[in-house]
Design a protein around this motif. Structure first.
Motif, PDB file in Angstrom:
ATOM      1  N   VAL A  65       0.524  -1.256  -0.083  1.00 57.19           N
ATOM      2  CA  VAL A  65      -0.066   0.386  -0.272  1.00 57.19           C
ATOM      3  C   VAL A  65       0.786   1.362  -0.249  1.00 57.19           C
ATOM      4  N   GLY A  66       0.654   1.755  -0.698  1.00 53.63           N
ATOM      5  CA  GLY A  66       1.215   3.205  -1.042  1.00 53.63           C
ATOM      6  C   GLY A  66       0.227   4.584  -1.423  1.00 53.63           C
ATOM      7  N   GLY A  67       1.276   5.712  -1.587  1.00 51.52           N
ATOM      8  CA  GLY A  67       0.400   7.408  -2.150  1.00 51.52           C
ATOM      9  C   GLY A  67       0.812   7.794  -1.084  1.00 51.52           C
ATOM     10  N   PRO A  68       0.695   9.278  -1.682  1.00 50.04           N
ATOM     11  CA  PRO A  68       0.400  10.211  -1.221  1.00 50.04           C
ATOM     12  C   PRO A  68       0.530  10.371   0.187  1.00 50.04           C
ATOM     13  N   MET A  69      -0.872   9.824   1.276  1.00 47.72           N
ATOM     14  CA  MET A  69      -0.744   9.854   2.358  1.00 47.72           C
ATOM     15  C   MET A  69       1.156   8.991   3.529  1.00 47.72           C
ATOM     16  N   TYR A  70       1.539   7.701   2.330  1.00 46.15           N
ATOM     17  CA  TYR A  70       2.557   7.079   2.915  1.00 46.15           C
ATOM     18  C   TYR A  70       3.507   7.842   2.627  1.00 46.15           C
ATOM     19  N   TYR A  71       3.599   8.665   1.197  1.00 48.21           N
ATOM     20  CA  TYR A  71       5.484   9.235   1.319  1.00 48.21           C
ATOM     21  C   TYR A  71       5.546  10.539   2.034  1.00 48.21           C
ATOM     22  N   ILE A  72       3.884  10.933   2.338  1.00 43.23           N
ATOM     23  CA  ILE A  72       4.510  12.243   3.638  1.00 43.23           C
ATOM     24  C   ILE A  72       4.514  11.664   4.928  1.00 43.23           C
ATOM     25  N   LYS A  73       3.741  10.704   5.069  1.00 33.78           N
ATOM     26  CA  LYS A  73       3.956  10.170   6.478  1.00 33.78           C
ATOM     27  C   LYS A  73       5.672   9.266   6.604  1.00 33.78           C
ATOM     28  N   ASN A  74       5.853   9.098   5.193  1.00 32.96           N
ATOM     29  CA  ASN A  74       7.414   7.416   5.965  1.00 32.96           C
ATOM     30  C   ASN A  74       8.726   8.833   4.883  1.00 32.96           C
ATOM     31  N   GLY A  75       7.906   9.436   4.281  1.00 34.17           N
ATOM     32  CA  GLY A  75       9.725  10.391   3.556  1.00 34.17           C
ATOM     33  C   GLY A  75       9.358  11.924   4.307  1.00 34.17           C
ATOM     34  N   LEU A  76       8.363  12.420   4.887  1.00 35.53           N
ATOM     35  CA  LEU A  76       8.748  14.286   5.215  1.00 35.53           C
ATOM     36  C   LEU A  76       9.041  13.738   7.159  1.00 35.53           C
ATOM     37  N   GLY A  77       8.490  12.663   7.449  1.00 38.84           N
ATOM     38  CA  GLY A  77       8.119  12.913   9.380  1.00 38.84           C
ATOM     39  C   GLY A  77       6.992  12.631   9.934  1.00 38.84           C
ATOM     40  N   SER A  78       7.038  12.629  10.824  1.00 40.77           N
ATOM     41  CA  SER A  78       5.931  12.836  11.895  1.00 40.77           C
ATOM     42  C   SER A  78       5.833  14.581  11.925  1.00 40.77           C
ATOM     43  N   LYS A  79       6.387  15.262  11.705  1.00 41.95           N
ATOM     44  CA  LYS A  79       5.842  16.494  11.966  1.00 41.95           C
ATOM     45  C   LYS A  79       5.000  17.274  10.342  1.00 41.95           C
ATOM     46  N   TRP A  80       4.828  16.203   9.577  1.00 38.18           N
ATOM     47  CA  TRP A  80       4.314  16.524   8.693  1.00 38.18           C
ATOM     48  C   TRP A  80       2.639  15.464   8.108  1.00 38.18           C
ATOM     49  N   ALA A  81       2.868  14.815   9.529  1.00 39.68           N
ATOM     50  CA  ALA A  81       1.317  13.702   9.996  1.00 39.68           C
ATOM     51  C   ALA A  81      -0.182  14.096   8.896  1.00 39.68           C
ATOM     52  N   TRP A  82      -0.810  15.805   9.312  1.00 44.35           N
ATOM     53  CA  TRP A  82      -1.598  16.308   8.953  1.00 44.35           C
ATOM     54  C   TRP A  82      -1.628  16.396   7.440  1.00 44.35           C
ATOM     55  N   LEU A  83      -0.262  16.817   7.333  1.00 42.25           N
ATOM     56  CA  LEU A  83      -0.333  16.894   5.931  1.00 42.25           C
ATOM     57  C   LEU A  83      -1.070  15.481   4.935  1.00 42.25           C
ATOM     58  N   GLY A  84      -0.425  13.972   5.413  1.00 42.47           N
ATOM     59  CA  GLY A  84      -0.819  13.239   4.805  1.00 42.47           C
ATOM     60  C   GLY A  84      -2.226  12.364   5.378  1.00 42.47           C
ATOM     61  N   MET A  85      -3.279  13.881   6.633  1.00 44.24           N
ATOM     62  CA  MET A  85      -4.371  12.958   6.579  1.00 44.24           C
ATOM     63  C   MET A  85      -5.654  13.927   5.873  1.00 44.24           C
ATOM     64  N   ALA A  86      -5.086  15.142   5.834  1.00 47.69           N
ATOM     65  CA  ALA A  86      -5.712  15.690   5.084  1.00 47.69           C
ATOM     66  C   ALA A  86      -6.080  15.276   3.581  1.00 47.69           C
ATOM     67  N   PHE A  87      -4.395  14.643   2.573  1.00 48.32           N
ATOM     68  CA  PHE A  87      -4.657  14.443   1.695  1.00 48.32           C
ATOM     69  C   PHE A  87      -5.457  13.534   1.687  1.00 48.32           C
TER      70      PHE A  87
END
Length: 356
Positions: free
Chosen positions: A56-78
């Motif tokens: 499984v993958g996509g923007p929410m996963y590359y935001i979480k795993n690539g940008l780290g926890s401080k960007w988690a809200w952005l993955g959730m928004a997507f």
């Protein structure tokens, strides 16, 4: 990715923005090839394996795993926007296009088409009758090739109009086009707006939907998967959308006042009477049906990310119920809704692409 955008979307762009919209569609595709490459590379690089052993993958996963926890809200928004946006681009627009092309070619009432499509989609998604999905999936390449061949035949028939068509495309990409016949006239901003919107609608570059699919690929190499994704955008927009646009412009019916799939049908019917319009109707119905099934997968991945696996079943029920609603609603409202929701999806994804 080959679907309604290539048939009805191009027609809507030319109807609202004039022939110049096709030029802006090409520009969108060239930029979109770069975005699509980046999306697929990140999707494969940062994907995860879920409890069922699927990638499984996509923007929410590359935001979480690539940008780290401080960007988690952005993955959730997507994920939230993706789950909602699917109802526009992947559901109601598709059923609306099937209904309008069936009504104009076979006289079938829109609500009847809506109910039939709802039952078929329900059979695949809830009934587990995957066979319908497999049959449609096998038909798509056949219909895509038939559609391209028919388009090239029409362009061969209208060969002497092609230089004039290119003249119209390049002239009206930068200067307004006056009203004539059923065409209401269009400013340059309309050509840009509808060319770009329909280009993105057709190839989904930058939206963040395609990486959800690319993450599921068997490919171990992110770069190789990126190249596959990039080629998809080229075939989808530079090749197939151009054929549709040129058929509409060379046939002269773009000033008829028709829009959407009905306009494309009319253009094909003019060169291939008694055959062209039916080919468009059948191609569109199959493309749109598989798009509805495919996008349900994207939406499900988004709700799974937010609420977990248990949320998939209720989401499917909502998805199936939205199909007949789309079939009977007004075309302009449906496209406007889809464009607005697409923008909401694209913003978190594009931020992530830039940062990564």
């Amino acid at each position: 990715t080959v679907g309604t955008g290539n048939i009805a979307g191009v027609a809507t762009a030319v109807f609202l923005g004039g022939p110049g919209a096709l030029f802006w569609m090409w520009i969108t595709a060239l930029v979109g090839m770069a975005t699509k490459y980046a999306e697929a590379v990140l999707a494969v690089k940062y994907r995860e394996v879920d409890e069922e052993g699927n990638h499984v993958g996509g923007p929410m996963y590359y935001i979480k795993n690539g940008l780290g926890s401080k960007w988690a809200w952005l993955g959730m928004a997507f994920a939230i926007f993706g789950a909602i946006a699917g109802f526009g681009i992947g559901n109601t627009v598709q059923s609306n296009s099937i209904a309008s092309v069936m009504e104009s070619n076979f006289g079938t009432p829109t609500w009847v088409t809506g109910l039939i499509v709802m039952v078929l989609v329900g059979a695949v998604l809830i009934g587990g009758i995957r066979r319908i999905g497999h049959v449609a999936g096998a038909l798509v390449p056949v219909m895509a090739v038939s559609y391209i061949v028919a388009g090239l035949v029409v362009l061969f028939i209208n060969a002497e109009q092609i230089p004039d068509a290119f003249d119209l495309i390049f002239t009206h990409a930068f200067s307004p086009v006056a009203a004539e016949g059923g065409f209401a006239g269009a400013a340059v901003w309309a050509a840009i707006r509808f060319g770009v919107a329909r280009g993105i609608f057709s190839n989904e570059a930058g939206l963040g939907s395609a990486p959800i699919a690319h993450a599921a690929a068997q490919n171990k190499s992110p770069v190789r998967q990126g190249l596959v994704a990039m080629l998809g955008t080229f075939i989808d927009t530079i090749m197939i959308c151009s054929i549709t646009g040129l058929v509409i412009i060379t046939s002269g019916v773009w000033t008829s006042g028709e829009s959407g799939a009905a306009l494309t049908s009319m253009a094909f019917a003019q060169a291939l009477p008694g055959l062209g319009n039916y080919l468009v109707a059948v191609s569109l119905a199959i493309f749109a049906f598989t798009t509805i099934i495919g996008w349900s997968f994207y939406g499900e991945r988004c709700v799974e990310y937010i609420f977990g696996v248990k949320s998939i079943a209720p989401y499917r029920v909502l998805w199936i119920l939205a199909v007949p609603a789309g079939a009977v609603l007004h075309l302009d409202f449906i496209w406007l809704l889809a464009d607005t929701l697409n923008a909401f999806m694209a913003i978190p994804n594009l931020i992530a692409l830039l940062l990564l």
